[in-house]
Scaffold this motif. Sequence first.
Motif, PDB file in Angstrom:
ATOM      1  N   HIS A   1      -5.710 -10.670   0.858  1.00 26.68           N
ATOM      2  CA  HIS A   1      -5.945 -11.849   0.023  1.00 26.68           C
ATOM      3  C   HIS A   1      -5.788 -13.158   0.791  1.00 26.68           C
ATOM      4  O   HIS A   1      -6.307 -14.202   0.380  1.00 26.68           O
ATOM      5  CB  HIS A   1      -4.999 -11.843  -1.187  1.00 26.68           C
ATOM      6  N   GLU A   2      -5.115 -13.102   1.955  1.00 23.35           N
ATOM      7  CA  GLU A   2      -4.906 -14.320   2.727  1.00 23.35           C
ATOM      8  C   GLU A   2      -6.200 -14.868   3.336  1.00 23.35           C
ATOM      9  O   GLU A   2      -6.266 -16.027   3.736  1.00 23.35           O
ATOM     10  CB  GLU A   2      -3.892 -14.071   3.847  1.00 23.35           C
ATOM     11  N   MET A   3      -7.234 -14.032   3.398  1.00 26.16           N
ATOM     12  CA  MET A   3      -8.487 -14.519   3.971  1.00 26.16           C
ATOM     13  C   MET A   3      -9.124 -15.618   3.110  1.00 26.16           C
ATOM     14  O   MET A   3      -9.971 -16.384   3.574  1.00 26.16           O
ATOM     15  CB  MET A   3      -9.481 -13.367   4.152  1.00 26.16           C
ATOM     16  N   TYR A   4      -8.713 -15.710   1.873  1.00 26.72           N
ATOM     17  CA  TYR A   4      -9.287 -16.710   0.978  1.00 26.72           C
ATOM     18  C   TYR A   4      -8.465 -18.010   0.939  1.00 26.72           C
ATOM     19  O   TYR A   4      -8.812 -18.942   0.220  1.00 26.72           O
ATOM     20  CB  TYR A   4      -9.379 -16.143  -0.440  1.00 26.72           C
ATOM     21  N   ASN A   5      -7.384 -18.059   1.712  1.00 19.63           N
ATOM     22  CA  ASN A   5      -6.481 -19.211   1.656  1.00 19.63           C
ATOM     23  C   ASN A   5      -6.645 -20.121   2.861  1.00 19.63           C
ATOM     24  O   ASN A   5      -7.316 -19.783   3.838  1.00 19.63           O
ATOM     25  CB  ASN A   5      -5.026 -18.745   1.563  1.00 19.63           C
TER      26      ASN A   5
ATOM     27  N   GLY B   1      -1.872 -15.705  11.891  1.00 25.51           N
ATOM     28  CA  GLY B   1      -2.734 -14.758  12.582  1.00 25.51           C
ATOM     29  C   GLY B   1      -4.208 -15.021  12.428  1.00 25.51           C
ATOM     30  O   GLY B   1      -5.029 -14.273  12.942  1.00 25.51           O
ATOM     31  N   LYS B   2      -4.593 -16.098  11.760  1.00 22.44           N
ATOM     32  CA  LYS B   2      -6.019 -16.380  11.511  1.00 22.44           C
ATOM     33  C   LYS B   2      -6.698 -17.106  12.668  1.00 22.44           C
ATOM     34  O   LYS B   2      -7.913 -17.057  12.807  1.00 22.44           O
ATOM     35  CB  LYS B   2      -6.164 -17.235  10.253  1.00 22.44           C
TER      36      LYS B   2
ATOM     37  N   MET C   1     -20.856 -10.535  -2.626  1.00 17.71           N
ATOM     38  CA  MET C   1     -20.502  -9.817  -3.839  1.00 17.71           C
ATOM     39  C   MET C   1     -18.988  -9.807  -4.057  1.00 17.71           C
ATOM     40  O   MET C   1     -18.501  -9.417  -5.109  1.00 17.71           O
ATOM     41  CB  MET C   1     -21.015  -8.369  -3.775  1.00 17.71           C
ATOM     42  N   THR C   2     -18.252 -10.207  -3.037  1.00 20.82           N
ATOM     43  CA  THR C   2     -16.794 -10.172  -3.090  1.00 20.82           C
ATOM     44  C   THR C   2     -16.247 -11.588  -3.248  1.00 20.82           C
ATOM     45  O   THR C   2     -16.715 -12.513  -2.580  1.00 20.82           O
ATOM     46  CB  THR C   2     -16.216  -9.540  -1.817  1.00 20.82           C
ATOM     47  N   TYR C   3     -15.273 -11.734  -4.126  1.00 19.77           N
ATOM     48  CA  TYR C   3     -14.655 -13.047  -4.339  1.00 19.77           C
ATOM     49  C   TYR C   3     -13.144 -12.910  -4.368  1.00 19.77           C
ATOM     50  O   TYR C   3     -12.593 -11.848  -4.651  1.00 19.77           O
ATOM     51  CB  TYR C   3     -15.123 -13.650  -5.666  1.00 19.77           C
ATOM     52  N   GLY C   4     -12.479 -13.986  -4.027  1.00 17.93           N
ATOM     53  CA  GLY C   4     -11.032 -14.030  -4.101  1.00 17.93           C
ATOM     54  C   GLY C   4     -10.598 -15.371  -4.652  1.00 17.93           C
ATOM     55  O   GLY C   4     -11.397 -16.283  -4.805  1.00 17.93           O
ATOM     56  N   ILE C   5      -9.338 -15.496  -4.952  1.00 11.30           N
ATOM     57  CA  ILE C   5      -8.790 -16.721  -5.517  1.00 11.30           C
ATOM     58  C   ILE C   5      -7.881 -17.396  -4.480  1.00 11.30           C
ATOM     59  O   ILE C   5      -6.978 -16.760  -3.931  1.00 11.30           O
ATOM     60  CB  ILE C   5      -7.990 -16.458  -6.801  1.00 11.30           C
ATOM     61  N   HIS C   6      -8.146 -18.658  -4.224  1.00  9.98           N
ATOM     62  CA  HIS C   6      -7.317 -19.411  -3.286  1.00  9.98           C
ATOM     63  C   HIS C   6      -5.936 -19.624  -3.900  1.00  9.98           C
ATOM     64  O   HIS C   6      -5.814 -20.065  -5.027  1.00  9.98           O
ATOM     65  CB  HIS C   6      -7.971 -20.772  -2.989  1.00  9.98           C
ATOM     66  N   SER C   7      -4.909 -19.261  -3.141  1.00  9.83           N
ATOM     67  CA  SER C   7      -3.528 -19.403  -3.632  1.00  9.83           C
ATOM     68  C   SER C   7      -2.681 -20.112  -2.595  1.00  9.83           C
ATOM     69  O   SER C   7      -3.089 -20.192  -1.419  1.00  9.83           O
ATOM     70  CB  SER C   7      -2.927 -18.020  -3.948  1.00  9.83           C
ATOM     71  N   PRO C   8      -1.518 -20.651  -2.966  1.00  7.11           N
ATOM     72  CA  PRO C   8      -0.678 -21.375  -2.011  1.00  7.11           C
ATOM     73  C   PRO C   8      -0.267 -20.504  -0.833  1.00  7.11           C
ATOM     74  O   PRO C   8      -0.086 -19.303  -0.989  1.00  7.11           O
ATOM     75  CB  PRO C   8       0.546 -21.778  -2.859  1.00  7.11           C
TER      76      PRO C   8
END
Length: 289
Positions: free
Chosen positions: A261-265, A47-48, A282-289
């Motif tokens: 959280h998918e926005m960071y992948n 959906g991105k 100011m916002t951060y996320g962690i890239h995940s599989p």
Amino acid sequence: LAVAFAATKETHKQWYQRRVRGAYTRGVPAQAILAELTGRSGGVQKGKGGSMHMYTKTLFGGNGIVGAQVPIGAGIAFAHKYKGDGGVCVALYGDGAANQGQIFEAFNLASLHKAPCMFTCENNHYGMGTSDVRAAANPNYYTRGDAVPGIKMDGMNVLAVRDFTKHVAEWMRAGNGPVVAEIETYRYYGHSMSDPGTSYRTRDEVQEVRKTKDCILMLKGYMLEGELVTEAELKEIEAEIRAVIDEATVFAKTCPELETHEMYNTIYQDMDGVRVRGADGMTYGIHSP
């Protein structure tokens, strides 16, 4: 679609602003295509990408900038030559994009390096709503390659386009460099939902093309004439297609939306565990599989 069916798995395609048909012929199910259009997690890009960006291993999506996919196609073709893997690239664009300067730059570079790229202008004669003869001093798009040979095809003849693409691919694989192909076609509807498609042409013109040149009706005629299929079998095929689309439509409307959280992948390869900055700083996320 005829171009896609003539292409082998080694053929890479660089599509333009309407990639849905290309994604389907490259193996993406109807469910994943429609879910991408509705921005759902079941889409081919989760959906991105939406309508502009659908990808597979041999479909390099489209581009939101008119004509910008063509130089990328030239680069893909050069990569095939550099690697010596026998692959070729088909880069498609419309008559509305044919006057973009970057397209001529791509022709030149591809010709210099003998890159196996089939630059394909799908000429539906009206671009976004302006007739090709009013938009281009030279509407014979197949002649615009200068040192690149060109050829014009009847884009409403499925079998002719399929065979043409096969021969061009063989010619390019033999080391002869790129080709400019003009595939003359037609669109029945407007350029977008806001375009009724009747302000720059008559309804009679549209109906005449439907009756005399429609590519699907012509293919049906060839199949029936050659006794490859019966009327009853064609009706069964059409019913199966409608069922597939109906099921895909339900899926596209009910599939879950993308989790935040998918926005960071899927930004770059090999990024798992990397801290990714959000939109506000100011916002951060962690890239995940």
